[in-house]
Design an enzyme around this catalytic site. Structure first.
Site, short mmCIF file in Angstrom:
data_model
loop_
_atom_site.label_atom_id
_atom_site.label_comp_id
_atom_site.label_asym_id
_atom_site.label_seq_id
_atom_site.Cartn_x
_atom_site.Cartn_y
_atom_site.Cartn_z
N ARG A 62 0.72 -1.39 -0.18
CA ARG A 62 -0.05 0.16 0.03
C ARG A 62 1.03 1.29 -0.04
NH1 ARG A 62 -2.05 1.46 4.61
NH2 ARG A 62 -2.51 -0.75 5.28
N ASP A 184 -7.68 20.28 -12.77
CA ASP A 184 -8.21 18.92 -13.23
C ASP A 184 -7.75 19.24 -14.82
OD1 ASP A 184 -9.23 16.96 -14.68
OD2 ASP A 184 -11.04 16.87 -13.02
N LYS A 209 -8.89 8.46 -18.70
CA LYS A 209 -9.48 8.99 -20.02
C LYS A 209 -8.25 9.10 -20.90
CE LYS A 209 -13.10 9.80 -17.51
NZ LYS A 209 -13.39 10.93 -16.48
C1 LIG Z 1 -13.50 11.23 -15.55
C2 LIG Z 1 -13.30 12.50 -14.76
C3 LIG Z 1 -13.06 12.61 -13.31
C4 LIG Z 1 -13.16 11.49 -12.53
O1 LIG Z 1 -12.15 10.40 -12.86
P1 LIG Z 1 -12.52 8.64 -12.43
O2 LIG Z 1 -11.37 8.07 -13.24
O3 LIG Z 1 -13.79 8.56 -13.31
O4 LIG Z 1 -12.62 8.61 -11.06
C5 LIG Z 1 -12.66 13.68 -12.89
N1 LIG Z 1 -12.35 14.70 -13.73
C6 LIG Z 1 -12.63 14.87 -15.06
C7 LIG Z 1 -12.64 16.10 -15.88
C8 LIG Z 1 -13.27 13.73 -15.65
O5 LIG Z 1 -13.32 13.55 -17.00
#
Ligand SMILES: *Cc1c(COP(=O)(O)O)cnc(C)c1O
Length: 373
Positions: A62, A184, A209
């Site tokens: 972990r 983000d 993504k």
């Molecule tokens: C998908 C997404 C998230 C969340 O990510 P997960 O891997 O699904 O937990 C956060 N921010 C953006 C812009 C996203 O497209």
């Protein structure tokens, strides 16, 4: 030479972040590999280990894993900080929100990734934070919300309206106000935007993504050049257990090896498709910042018109999520929690790497279905 060096994103800093003379595209391919000694594998293998012999730095499964570390080395190098892999983008976002003391003021987008906003709203309702939502493409509005804030959370481009936040201006104002700036960077990837070079403190990724890129991994990451913040995020991962699987970080790094060519193609496809879409009679609005592989359209016929489009496609896939090699689309307001500032007919398109003429033929035929509504 890749077109990324001339990316149309005015905020891209690719040439300035060259390391050892290599471009980001080359570092994506060359980084995170084992020592090149005889008979060593070219790729860092998947290490399945819950524990390690005592006396080293990793200690326990972990706390660290060599497969995570190969992925983290490459992502950290590209973003210009040190990266930590998490179980998902949401786990990475949670770790960052947990940096805040109780009652801290957070300035966040009025429209952004839903999971993050829903978590922030729950924290707000439980009085764990005080949430101030603003349009992050309106820099004066963000500035006005900064008094007493501990954190500014940005997404740029925003999901799903593809608005752009001025990360440099907001980051500078946030620093003056004593607030941490979090970006983000999921939609842009470090090839098109490096928030830490623009003055942000922490970058968050949904590795699920574009970075992993094949719709077969759920993973996340944080990146920061602040050692204190990095240590706190690492401690959060250890104590809250939001660790990724070694296999997922292996697949994520394997996907990142081709990010340069994937994004190059997807971006070229998106530019061509948005040009054609802006002339289609069923399309009332195209939202595209001029770079990247994600765009949104608004169509005639409201929600039923948009539903007819996503039902009629054959090559495009009607699904949530984005950033894979395959082109996907969804009507965002099918999610009840989606912001009501998002038009009922808005369809978000994640453009993949297929032949652009095939994508156009399928989509334009499906759009004709909206005109019948
Ligand atoms: C998908 C997404 C998230 C969340 O990510 P997960 O891997 O699904 O937990 C956060 N921010 C953006 C812009 C996203 O497209």
């Amino acid at each position: 030479m890749s077109t990324f060096q001339n990316s149309r994103n005015p905020d891209a800093h690719s040439p300035g972040t060259r390391c050892g003379g290599l471009s980001p595209q080359s570092r994506l391919v060359a980084g995170g590999r084992p020592e090149p000694v005889a008979d060593a594998p070219l790729n860092e293998p998947v290490t399945l280990a819950s524990t390690y012999h005592a006396g080293g730095e990793r200690g326990y499964g972990r706390y660290g894993n060599p497969t995570w570390e190969a992925f983290e080395d490459v992502l950290g190098d590209l973003e210009g900080g040190s990266a930590l892999a998490f179980a998902s983008g949401m786990a990475a976002s949670t770790a960052v929100l947990e940096l805040l003391p109780a009652g801290a003021v957070v300035v966040a987008p009025d429209c952004a990734y839903l999971g993050v906003l829903e978590q922030m709203r729950e924290r707000h309702e439980a009085r764990r934070i005080e949430l101030r939502q603003v349009d992050v493409s309106d820099t004066p509005a963000v500035r006005a919300a900064l008094a007493g804030a501990s954190m500014v959370w940005l997404e740029s481009p925003t999901n799903p309206k593809l608005d752009i936040a001025d990360v440099a201006a907001i980051g500078a104002a946030a620093h003056e106000a004593g607030a941490l700036t979090v970006v983000d960077n999921t939609f842009a990837t470090p090839l098109l935007q490096q928030p830490l070079q623009l003055g942000a403190d922490v970058v968050v990724h949904s590795v699920t993504k574009l970075l992993s890129g094949h719709s077969d991994v759920v993973a996340g990451a944080t990146v920061t050049s602040d050692d204190g913040v990095s240590a706190r995020l690492d401690r959060h991962r250890r104590l809250h257990g939001a660790t990724p699987s070694p296999m997922d970080t292996y697949l994520a790094l394997r996907g990142m090896r081709t990010l340069g060519v994937r994004l190059d193609r997807a971006q070229a496809n998106a530019a061509e498709l948005t040009r054609r879409l802006s002339e289609h009679p069923a399309v009332t609005r195209v939202r595209y910042p001029g770079w990247g592989s994600i765009c949104s359209i608004e169509v005639v016929g409201g929600a039923p018109g948009a539903d007819a489009v996503v039902d009629a496609v054959q090559l495009w896939v009607n699904t949530t999520s984005l950033g894979g090699v395959e082109s996907t689309l969804e009507r965002r307001r099918r999610w009840p929690a989606e912001s009501h500032t998002v038009d009922e007919s808005l369809i978000r398109l994640s453009v993949g790497i297929e032949d652009p003429d095939d994508l156009w033929q399928d989509l334009s035929r499906a759009l004709d279905a909206a005109r019948r509504h």
